[in-house]
Design an enzyme around this catalytic site. Structure first.
Site, PDB file in Angstrom:
ATOM      1  CD  GLU A 107     -25.035  -1.140  -2.603  1.00 48.62           C
ATOM      2  OE1 GLU A 107     -25.405  -0.999  -3.788  1.00 48.62           O
ATOM      3  OE2 GLU A 107     -23.869  -0.924  -2.225  1.00 48.62           O
ATOM      4  CD  GLU A 111     -18.235   0.087   0.760  1.00 48.50           C
ATOM      5  OE1 GLU A 111     -18.068  -0.149  -0.442  1.00 48.50           O
ATOM      6  OE2 GLU A 111     -18.350   1.241   1.227  1.00 48.50           O
ATOM      7  CG  ASP A 200      -9.748   4.688  -6.103  1.00 47.02           C
ATOM      8  OD1 ASP A 200      -9.892   3.706  -5.346  1.00 47.02           O
ATOM      9  OD2 ASP A 200     -10.604   5.056  -6.925  1.00 47.02           O
ATOM     10  CD1 TRP A 201     -12.300   4.097  -3.426  1.00 45.51           C
ATOM     11  CD2 TRP A 201     -13.081   4.239  -1.345  1.00 45.51           C
ATOM     12  NE1 TRP A 201     -13.041   2.963  -3.190  1.00 45.51           N
ATOM     13  CE2 TRP A 201     -13.536   3.026  -1.915  1.00 45.51           C
ATOM     14  CE3 TRP A 201     -13.450   4.534  -0.032  1.00 45.51           C
ATOM     15  CZ2 TRP A 201     -14.338   2.115  -1.218  1.00 45.51           C
ATOM     16  CZ3 TRP A 201     -14.251   3.624   0.664  1.00 45.51           C
ATOM     17  CH2 TRP A 201     -14.686   2.443   0.072  1.00 45.51           C
ATOM     18  N   GLY A 205      -8.473   8.455   2.598  1.00 48.10           N
ATOM     19  CA  GLY A 205      -8.908   9.151   1.394  1.00 48.10           C
ATOM     20  C   GLY A 205      -8.057   8.879   0.176  1.00 48.10           C
TER      21      GLY A 205
END
Length: 296
Positions: A107, A111, A200-201, A205
């Site tokens: 991959e 992002e 959530d991240w 964070g």
């Protein structure tokens, strides 16, 4: 007189060859969405404008959306122009990536991690080989990616992977099989893009949550360029693995040139947020590929 003309003609040809083989990928060809892509999930959250020359992904509380290439490829040059979610985009992730479809997958990731209004986007890249990732690098961009379309592209051959932003190399991952590092050379990959909620991240964070009062969130795409070696069968994989057959196998594309290395160093020095190669707490001994990639 004829000799002089011949010499001049030869000089012109040499100059043209230098232009063509300057180490930069071929100029992308603007094509509509449907030529190379199709929806992969939540097609009701995808808008096609101007005959598919522009495509929007929509995220709201009910769903995000995604699309994928119709074909799988082994090596090539893949790019698209994107305008990211504007305003308060904390918790929202826009992704553009290549991936094989198996357990020990390969991959190559872009992002884009959203942020609160006025704070810059973070671009995280990662490379998985044989199912192993953990090669995150994060940078700030030197422009506002929400104000207009910018080009994001991947050049992938048997020698290296180069990730570009507007023709500026921001990352190079070289074939380090000689150092015991796997490299993606036998698993065809499809191209994907998606927009989803990852609060959530994604931002600080997970401390910053998605503000749904700002929904729907929209990421916009155009110029769906694909120039790769199609590979759906073992025979086609073997053909794609024949070095020297394609333009991206030529010597000019087997490494970055001096200008590209200067640009990469500029990104490293001015815009790097995180680089796994220099994270001594995580890797007391830098991963072997980092020296070859000039990341340390």
């Amino acid at each position: 007189m004829g000799i002089i003309k011949g010499v001049l003609f030869s000089i012109v040809l040499i100059n043209l060859s230098l232009v063509v083989f300057c180490g930069y990928p071929r100029r992308p060809v603007d094509v509509p969405f449907w030529k190379n892509y199709e929806p992969s999930w939540a097609s009701h959250h995808i808008k096609f404008l101007n005959g598919g020359t522009t495509t929007d992904l929509i995220l709201d509380r009910s769903s995000g959306a995604g699309f994928q290439s119709k074909k799988s490829y082994l090596f090539g040059h893949f790019s698209m122009k994107m305008r990211l979610v504007g305003g308060d985009s904390a918790g929202v992730v826009t992704a553009f990536y290549l991936s094989s479809n198996n357990a020990e997958h390969d991959e190559i990731d872009f992002e884009f991690l959203g942020n609160r209004t006025g704070q810059p986007y973070i671009l995280q890249t990662n490379v998985f080989t044989g199912g192993k990732g953990n090669r995150e690098q994060r940078i700030y961009l030197w422009f506002d990616p929400t104000k207009g379309y910018h080009s994001y592209s991947v050049l992938w051959n048997t020698y290296l992977i180069v990730i570009f932003v507007d023709d500026v190399p921001i990352r190079a991952f070289k074939n380090s099989k000689d150092l015991g590092v796997k490299f993606p050379f036998n698993q065809p990959m499809k191209i994907y893009s998606s927009l989803w909620d990852a609060d959530d991240w994604a931002t600080r964070g997970g401390l910053e949550k998605t503000n749904w009062a700002n929904a729907p969130f929209t990421a916009s795409y155009t110029s769906f360029h694909v120039d790769g070696c199609e590979a759906a069968t073992p025979q086609e994989v073997q053909v794609c693995n024949t070095k020297g057959m394609k333009w991206w196998d030529q010597k000019a594309f087997q490494d970055l040139d001096a200008l590209q290395y200067r640009r990469l160093r500029w990104v490293r020095q001015k815009y790097t947020v995180y680089n796994y190669c220099t994270d001594k707490a995580r890797y007391p001994v830098p991963p072997p590929e980092c020296t070859k990639d000039r990341d340390i």
